[in-house]
Write a protein that holds these residues in place. Structure first.
Motif, PDB file in Angstrom:
ATOM      1  N   GLU A   1      80.199  39.605  22.594  1.00 26.94           N
ATOM      2  CA  GLU A   1      79.560  39.637  20.662  1.00 26.94           C
ATOM      3  C   GLU A   1      78.630  40.750  20.252  1.00 26.94           C
ATOM      4  OE1 GLU A   1      77.694  36.751  18.600  1.00 26.94           O
ATOM      5  OE2 GLU A   1      78.838  36.031  20.578  1.00 26.94           O
ATOM      6  N   LYS A   2      78.409  41.527  20.940  1.00 32.59           N
ATOM      7  CA  LYS A   2      78.289  42.566  19.662  1.00 32.59           C
ATOM      8  C   LYS A   2      79.633  43.451  19.655  1.00 32.59           C
ATOM      9  CE  LYS A   2      76.031  47.338  21.365  1.00 32.59           C
ATOM     10  NZ  LYS A   2      75.191  48.147  21.885  1.00 32.59           N
ATOM     11  N   LYS A   3      80.671  43.572  20.261  1.00 31.34           N
ATOM     12  CA  LYS A   3      82.611  43.535  19.634  1.00 31.34           C
ATOM     13  C   LYS A   3      81.637  42.620  18.210  1.00 31.34           C
ATOM     14  CE  LYS A   3      84.432  46.322  22.956  1.00 31.34           C
ATOM     15  NZ  LYS A   3      85.581  46.401  23.643  1.00 31.34           N
ATOM     16  N   ARG A   4      81.896  41.775  18.330  1.00 33.78           N
ATOM     17  CA  ARG A   4      82.496  40.937  16.996  1.00 33.78           C
ATOM     18  C   ARG A   4      80.967  40.492  15.984  1.00 33.78           C
ATOM     19  NH1 ARG A   4      80.457  35.798  16.406  1.00 33.78           N
ATOM     20  NH2 ARG A   4      81.842  34.534  15.188  1.00 33.78           N
ATOM     21  N   ALA A   5      80.585  40.944  16.227  1.00 38.25           N
ATOM     22  CA  ALA A   5      78.726  41.465  15.053  1.00 38.25           C
ATOM     23  C   ALA A   5      78.905  42.429  15.032  1.00 38.25           C
ATOM     24  CB  ALA A   5      77.251  41.077  16.060  1.00 38.25           C
ATOM     25  N   GLU A   6      79.714  43.924  14.973  1.00 36.92           N
ATOM     26  CA  GLU A   6      79.691  44.656  14.829  1.00 36.92           C
ATOM     27  C   GLU A   6      80.795  44.634  13.752  1.00 36.92           C
ATOM     28  OE1 GLU A   6      80.645  47.879  17.034  1.00 36.92           O
ATOM     29  OE2 GLU A   6      78.330  47.775  18.503  1.00 36.92           O
ATOM     30  N   ARG A   7      81.535  44.261  14.373  1.00 33.46           N
ATOM     31  CA  ARG A   7      83.239  43.859  13.377  1.00 33.46           C
ATOM     32  C   ARG A   7      82.953  43.215  12.273  1.00 33.46           C
ATOM     33  NH1 ARG A   7      86.778  39.593  13.873  1.00 33.46           N
ATOM     34  NH2 ARG A   7      85.175  38.736  16.110  1.00 33.46           N
TER      35      ARG A   7
ATOM     36  N   LYS B   1      80.253  42.706  10.658  1.00 34.61           N
ATOM     37  CA  LYS B   1      79.068  43.717   9.765  1.00 34.61           C
ATOM     38  C   LYS B   1      79.508  44.996   9.195  1.00 34.61           C
ATOM     39  CE  LYS B   1      75.195  46.881  11.135  1.00 34.61           C
ATOM     40  NZ  LYS B   1      74.482  47.784  11.088  1.00 34.61           N
ATOM     41  N   LYS B   2      80.853  45.421  10.266  1.00 33.38           N
ATOM     42  CA  LYS B   2      81.803  46.235   9.043  1.00 33.38           C
ATOM     43  C   LYS B   2      82.227  45.818   8.586  1.00 33.38           C
ATOM     44  CE  LYS B   2      82.548  49.790  13.131  1.00 33.38           C
ATOM     45  NZ  LYS B   2      83.302  50.084  13.776  1.00 33.38           N
TER      46      LYS B   2
END
Length: 151
Positions: A9-15, A17-18
């Motif tokens: 979920e954190k990686k998805r949110a960062e992606r 956001k990018k």
């Protein structure tokens, strides 16, 4: 379990956001270009002349401008040596000649140099100016004279 889900979920949110940041940057860049085009009438005029509203949206694909156009035009030219390279780079050599009088002096000098030995052979003993007068009379009627060339 839970740790993996949180990491995903954190990686998805960062992606996400990018991606949003990239979209915002692209939008800012597009707006800056539009603003620059409004400020710079020459740039807007150039875009209008090449028929493109933005980069790369021509009917047949991207529109080559500047150095890209030069490289694209030279892609199929094989020129070795200085003379062939210069002739390959010449612009508008095959089109209609709108101003032949601009080449007349150089063409006459070349004609004069070519004809002088022939005149000296045909009319030995004349003065230089007499040869030049005869050559000029022939030049006026010559097909090498740019002013006599029909298009």
């Amino acid at each position: 379990g839970d740790a993996e889900k949180k990491a995903k979920e954190k990686k998805r949110a960062e992606r996400i956001k990018k991606e949003r940041a990239a979209q915002m940057a692209a939008e800012r860049e597009r707006l800056a270009k539009e603003e620059q085009a409004k400020k710079d009438p020459l740039l807007a005029n150039t875009d209008a002349m090449i028929g493109a509203d933005g980069p790369g949206d021509g009917e047949d694909g991207p529109v080559a401008v500047g150095r890209a156009a030069n490289i694209a035009s030279m892609a199929d030219v094989q020129a070795s040596g200085l003379d062939s390279a210069l002739s390959a780079l010449s612009v508008g050599g095959s089109g209609d000649d709108k101003h032949p009088e601009k080449r007349m002096k150089a063409a006459y000098k070349a004609y004069e140099e070519k004809m002088m030995p022939e005149m000296k052979q045909q009319y030995p003993g004349l003065k230089r100016q007499q040869y030049l007068d005869k050559i000029f009379a022939l030049w006026k009627k010559s097909s090498e004279n740019p002013m006599n060339q029909q298009s």
